[in-house]
Scaffold this motif. Structure first.
Motif, short mmCIF file in Angstrom:
data_model
loop_
_atom_site.label_atom_id
_atom_site.label_comp_id
_atom_site.label_asym_id
_atom_site.label_seq_id
_atom_site.Cartn_x
_atom_site.Cartn_y
_atom_site.Cartn_z
N GLY A 1 0.80 -1.22 0.00
CA GLY A 1 0.00 0.00 0.00
C GLY A 1 0.84 1.27 0.00
N GLU A 2 2.15 1.13 -0.05
CA GLU A 2 3.02 2.31 -0.11
C GLU A 2 2.87 2.98 -1.47
OE1 GLU A 2 7.07 1.78 2.03
OE2 GLU A 2 6.51 -0.21 1.32
N TYR A 3 2.92 4.30 -1.47
CA TYR A 3 2.85 5.02 -2.74
C TYR A 3 3.98 6.03 -2.83
CZ TYR A 3 0.24 8.19 0.37
OH TYR A 3 -0.14 8.98 1.41
N TYR A 4 4.33 6.35 -4.08
CA TYR A 4 5.51 7.17 -4.34
C TYR A 4 5.16 8.31 -5.30
CZ TYR A 4 7.44 2.73 -2.71
OH TYR A 4 7.68 1.58 -2.00
N ASP A 5 5.85 9.40 -5.13
CA ASP A 5 5.69 10.57 -5.99
C ASP A 5 6.09 10.22 -7.42
OD1 ASP A 5 5.88 12.99 -7.35
OD2 ASP A 5 6.71 14.07 -5.64
N GLY A 6 5.15 10.32 -8.35
CA GLY A 6 5.44 9.96 -9.73
C GLY A 6 6.42 10.89 -10.42
N GLU A 7 6.45 12.16 -10.00
CA GLU A 7 7.39 13.11 -10.61
C GLU A 7 8.82 12.81 -10.19
OE1 GLU A 7 6.45 17.25 -10.45
OE2 GLU A 7 4.29 16.89 -10.46
N LYS A 8 9.00 12.40 -8.95
CA LYS A 8 10.32 12.03 -8.45
C LYS A 8 10.70 10.64 -8.93
CE LYS A 8 12.98 11.55 -4.17
NZ LYS A 8 12.93 11.61 -2.69
N GLY A 9 9.74 9.74 -8.91
CA GLY A 9 9.97 8.40 -9.41
C GLY A 9 10.56 7.45 -8.38
N ILE A 10 10.83 6.24 -8.84
CA ILE A 10 11.44 5.19 -8.03
C ILE A 10 12.67 4.66 -8.74
CG2 ILE A 10 9.30 4.48 -6.89
CD1 ILE A 10 9.03 2.28 -8.99
N GLN A 11 13.58 4.06 -7.99
CA GLN A 11 14.76 3.46 -8.58
C GLN A 11 14.67 1.95 -8.46
OE1 GLN A 11 18.41 5.21 -7.10
NE2 GLN A 11 18.11 7.02 -8.38
N VAL A 12 14.94 1.25 -9.56
CA VAL A 12 14.82 -0.20 -9.59
C VAL A 12 15.99 -0.83 -10.32
CG1 VAL A 12 12.28 -0.04 -9.62
CG2 VAL A 12 13.54 -0.31 -11.78
N LEU A 13 16.19 -2.11 -10.02
CA LEU A 13 17.10 -2.96 -10.80
C LEU A 13 16.24 -3.96 -11.56
CD1 LEU A 13 19.95 -3.91 -8.27
CD2 LEU A 13 20.16 -2.42 -10.26
N PRO A 14 16.25 -3.94 -12.89
CA PRO A 14 15.49 -4.93 -13.65
C PRO A 14 16.24 -6.26 -13.66
CG PRO A 14 16.66 -3.47 -15.14
CD PRO A 14 16.94 -2.97 -13.75
N VAL A 15 15.55 -7.35 -13.32
CA VAL A 15 16.25 -8.63 -13.21
C VAL A 15 15.80 -9.66 -14.25
CG1 VAL A 15 16.52 -8.24 -10.74
CG2 VAL A 15 14.65 -9.67 -11.54
N PHE A 16 14.58 -9.54 -14.76
CA PHE A 16 14.09 -10.54 -15.69
C PHE A 16 12.93 -9.95 -16.49
CE2 PHE A 16 11.92 -14.43 -17.09
CZ PHE A 16 12.99 -15.24 -17.43
N TYR A 17 12.86 -10.34 -17.76
CA TYR A 17 11.81 -9.83 -18.64
C TYR A 17 11.11 -10.99 -19.34
CZ TYR A 17 9.69 -7.93 -22.90
OH TYR A 17 8.81 -7.62 -23.92
N LYS A 18 9.78 -10.89 -19.44
CA LYS A 18 9.03 -11.90 -20.17
C LYS A 18 7.77 -11.27 -20.75
CE LYS A 18 7.54 -16.69 -19.90
NZ LYS A 18 7.48 -17.91 -19.05
N ARG A 19 7.49 -11.60 -22.01
CA ARG A 19 6.29 -11.10 -22.67
C ARG A 19 5.37 -12.28 -22.97
NH1 ARG A 19 4.73 -9.89 -27.97
NH2 ARG A 19 6.80 -10.48 -28.76
N GLN A 20 4.07 -12.12 -22.65
CA GLN A 20 3.09 -13.17 -22.86
C GLN A 20 1.77 -12.56 -23.32
OE1 GLN A 20 3.51 -14.42 -18.74
NE2 GLN A 20 4.16 -16.46 -19.39
N TYR A 21 0.90 -13.41 -23.82
CA TYR A 21 -0.46 -13.00 -24.17
C TYR A 21 -1.40 -13.55 -23.11
CZ TYR A 21 1.13 -11.31 -28.68
OH TYR A 21 1.76 -10.61 -29.66
#
Length: 256
Positions: free
Chosen positions: A74-94
């Motif tokens: 339920g935590e929320y973050y300022d969209g203008e400031k943004g968040i920092q992340v490390l992307p670890v895995f990607y997958k595209r599906q239908y």
């Protein structure tokens, strides 16, 4: 002794030592498996998001359109400031869905991108890809990430519709990074670099909404966080952790 000192003394007296907790680390969680945990979605709040509707049971005080929400905490973050992340895995599906009002809150099925089912769809008036059974398919890009902060948290960012363009941009940035190694240039793991994800207002002839904006920050320097990201990536790639699309997944209010 003044009143403030008395209060501080009582609070300290009631606090247990971290060493005591460390001695009993993981106690009580022996039977908690991965399927017993909820992987948070990080979603962009829009005008139609229930979390900003004061009359909705999912309302979260203080939220506004354009903010970023962790659907589990339920935590929320300022969209203008943004968040920092490390992307670890990607997958595209239908992902196959029934229309709202008919669905039980979970997808009917999840199909891989090479499924021959795609040859059977037709585009309807709402630009949805309809199957012969009446259900529709959503082309969905899943970015598994580690959300950085005081306590790094594993999470998932789901991109679809107009956000697929942002997903492709992010993938291009990641694949475009090259480093010089002992054997020449190489592409480092995606979790070697930090990215800042902000929200921006977008529009087309069908409406206005908030979407993602991605930019590279730089390489990760904390070895322990890198180890968390690497472990998360390995577990996702082995299928030990999977996205549970459904009630916790952000329902898009983005025009197609």
């Amino acid at each position: 002794m003044n009143q403030e000192a008395n209060i501080a003394k009582r609070e300290n007296a009631g606090a247990l030592s971290t060493n005591l907790f460390e001695a009993d680390a993981n106690a009580g969680s022996q039977n908690i498996a991965q399927e017993d945990l909820a992987l948070p979605f990080l979603k962009v709040l829009g005008q139609l998001s229930p979390e900003i509707n004061t009359r909705d049971s999912k309302y979260i005080k203080g939220t506004q359109p354009g903010m970023i929400l962790n659907t589990v905490t339920g935590e929320y973050y300022d969209g203008e400031k943004g968040i920092q992340v490390l992307p670890v895995f990607y997958k595209r599906q239908y992902i196959e869905w029934q229309d709202r009002g008919e669905s039980m809150g979970a997808p009917v099925a999840i199909h891989e991108v090479n499924s021959d089912l795609l040859s059977k769809v037709t585009r309807d008036k709402s630009n949805k890809d309809r199957l012969p059974n009446g259900n529709y398919l959503e082309n969905t890009a899943s970015h598994f990430v580690v959300l950085l902060g005081k306590t790094p948290t594993t999470a998932l960012i789901s991109m679809k519709a107009t956000q697929l363009k942002v997903s492709r941009k992010w993938n291009s940035i990641m694949m475009g990074i090259k480093m010089q190694g002992k054997n020449g240039l190489f592409t480092p793991p995606t979790y070697s670099h930090i990215y800042n994800l902000k929200t921006v207002q977008m529009s087309n002839d069908k409406g206005t909404w908030f979407g993602w904006d991605v930019s590279k920050v730089g390489p990760i320097e904390d070895k322990s966080v890198y180890a968390i990201a690497k472990n998360f990536a390995e577990r996702v790639s082995k299928g030990e952790i999977q996205a549970k699309h459904g009630t916790e997944e952000p329902k898009t209010d983005v025009p197609y």
